[in-house]
Design an enzyme around this catalytic site. Structure first.
Site, short mmCIF file in Angstrom:
data_model
loop_
_atom_site.label_atom_id
_atom_site.label_comp_id
_atom_site.label_asym_id
_atom_site.label_seq_id
_atom_site.Cartn_x
_atom_site.Cartn_y
_atom_site.Cartn_z
CG HIS A 132 -32.30 -4.75 -7.90
ND1 HIS A 132 -32.87 -5.62 -8.81
CD2 HIS A 132 -32.18 -3.55 -8.53
CE1 HIS A 132 -33.07 -4.97 -9.96
NE2 HIS A 132 -32.66 -3.73 -9.82
CE LYS B 164 -36.07 -2.98 -9.81
NZ LYS B 164 -36.49 -2.82 -11.20
CB SER C 279 -29.58 -3.96 -10.86
OG SER C 279 -29.27 -2.90 -11.75
C1 LIG Z 1 -31.63 0.38 -8.49
C2 LIG Z 1 -32.90 0.86 -9.14
N1 LIG Z 1 -33.42 2.03 -8.76
C3 LIG Z 1 -34.56 2.52 -9.31
C4 LIG Z 1 -35.24 1.81 -10.28
C5 LIG Z 1 -36.51 2.35 -10.85
O1 LIG Z 1 -37.58 1.63 -10.30
P1 LIG Z 1 -39.03 1.72 -10.92
O2 LIG Z 1 -39.15 0.63 -11.92
O3 LIG Z 1 -39.97 1.57 -9.77
O4 LIG Z 1 -39.12 3.06 -11.56
C6 LIG Z 1 -34.73 0.58 -10.71
C7 LIG Z 1 -35.43 -0.18 -11.77
O5 LIG Z 1 -34.89 -0.82 -12.61
C8 LIG Z 1 -33.54 0.09 -10.13
O6 LIG Z 1 -33.01 -1.08 -10.52
#
Ligand SMILES: Cc1ncc(COP(=O)(O)O)c(C=O)c1O
Length: 411
Positions: free
Chosen positions: A225, A256, A197
């Site tokens: 993502h 998201k 990200s």
């Molecule tokens: C690559 C990645 N994994 C996991 C998460 C965590 O997701 P959640 O917001 O559902 O806890 C995020 C959130 O920013 C993320 O970008």
């Protein structure tokens, strides 16, 4: 009788001071994160209250609202209908009295989306990542993780007893070396973000999958993502590489592209999902996903499946448009063909100044600097949404160009 007990009811002044000193150090390092206040729904246009109290309208280019579904009328209706029919919440964990028909329906839909046997819901993908490693890996096993994987993967790995190996970001020869080093382990799991990200780059899943097959290791991808974004049907990184249904374990989020409320899940083989329901601590010891969140996600999946062109087609087209116009204007856009389009600046102070200037022009974007990204690699992470209009993209490119000129970032 209680009046005789002398208790300090708040943190002592000395302790408060020590906490404040930590905060001051973060500010001095220039890494203090302040939060901007949005006073509207999430969307491509938002209303923002600035710290001085002034309210302004902005175009929003920094949300994970990839498909523009966060406030989409169908998604809001789905949430409202579930609220009416199933209530605000379950006041329970799943295995006590917290499983409703809609939770099972959503798990089925997610499994179908990813081409897996089953899926299990969590309050967040953070929890899905925190829960999985200690359930499926023990002391005789190994986990091999990309060095730039998300913080929740790193934390989840810390909770398990398996041998831990990190391979250099997207470096296939290092990954293979780690697979060879762990050849004697009972189980091996290679784990990577599908999309990273901070940089907007995409894991070389075809090569990773080939190495996993060659060395008989399981493969897990974090698709936060990628779900709803990559591939013709928005099924994710596996679909993009022609590997749909061929990845062992997929963790992803509902927070998201799929409506943006909250919630996460693991999709995978029945035997693993069954075990997670028995043993994953964030599942066993945390409340059931709220019905409106489930309703919102179900509606988001309906939209994704019934109108792929309106969402997947549009986000892919707009990503290309933004990237090509910004490149033509002289900017260095990081990553691949992904809506995460970081505008490379380098210097942290300049990146922060540019983001502030853009806010004054009505463009909501955020600068990322060390320690979130490596030192000297500050950037403004722009994220494209299917809901942006072509005019909003033009407006943003023009604002970037004029603000960057004022700051001497562009000639
Ligand atoms: C690559 C990645 N994994 C996991 C998460 C965590 O997701 P959640 O917001 O559902 O806890 C995020 C959130 O920013 C993320 O970008």
């Amino acid at each position: 009788m209680f009046s005789k007990i002398i208790r300090r009811t708040v943190v002592s002044p000395a302790l408060k001071e020590s906490f404040a000193a930590e905060g001051t150090a973060i500010k001095a390092a220039g890494t203090w994160k302040s939060e901007r206040q949005i006073i509207s729904k999430q969307g491509s246009s938002i209303r923002v209250r600035k710290p001085c109290g002034t309210e302004i309208n902005c175009v929003n280019f920094c949300a994970n609202n990839y498909l523009g579904l966060s406030a989409h009328p169908d998604v809001v209706d789905g949430a409202r209908a579930a609220l009416e029919s199933h209530g605000a919440g379950l006041s329970s964990v799943r295995f006590i009295c917290g499983t409703q028909d809609i939770h099972l329906e959503l798990e089925k839909r997610l499994a179908k989306l990813h081409g897996t046997d089953d899926a299990i819901l969590y309050a967040a993908c953070f929890d899905a990542n925190a829960g999985i490693f200690e359930v499926i890996l023990g002391k005789d096993d190994a986990v091999i993780s990309d060095s730039l994987n998300h913080a929740s993967i790193i934390d989840g790995i810390r909770l398990c007893k398996a041998q831990r190996k990190r391979y250099v970001h997207m470096d296939m020869s290092d990954l293979e070396a780690k697979l060879i080093e762990t050849a004697n382990c009972r189980r091996r799991l290679v784990v990577t973000d599908g999309v990273f990200s901070m940089d907007g780059d995409i894991a070389p899943l075809d090569e990773i999958k080939a190495l996993c097959e060659k060395h008989d290791a399981m493969l897990m991808i974090d698709e936060c993502h990628a779900t709803g974004i990559l591939g013709d049907k928005g099924r994710g990184t596996d679909e993009l590489f022609g590997l749909h249904g061929q990845v062992d374990i997929i963790n992803s989020t509902l927070g998201k592209a799929l409506g943006g409320a909250s919630g996460g899940y693991t999709a995978g083989p029945k035997e693993i999902v069954d075990l997670l329901r028995q043993k994953a601590r964030p599942y066993l010891f945390s409340n059931t996903l709220a019905p409106p969140v489930v309703g919102a996600a179900l509606s988001a999946i309906d939209l994704l499946e019934t109108k792929p062109d309106a969402f997947i087609g549009e986000i892919q087209r707009k990503t290309k448009l933004f990237r090509s116009k910004m490149t033509a204007a002289g900017f260095d856009i990081m990553g691949k063909e992904h809506p995460i389009s970081p505008v490379f600046i380098g210097d942290a102070r300049l990146a922060a100044e540019l983001a502030d200037k853009l806010l004054d022009c009505g463009i909501f974007v955020i600068a990322f600097s060390y320690p979130v990204v490596p030192e000297g690699k500050a950037r403004i992470r722009v994220q494209i949404s299917a809901a942006h209009s072509d005019e909003q993209i033009d407006q943003t490119v023009n604002a970037f160009a004029s603000c960057a000129k004022e700051l001497n970032i562009l000639p």
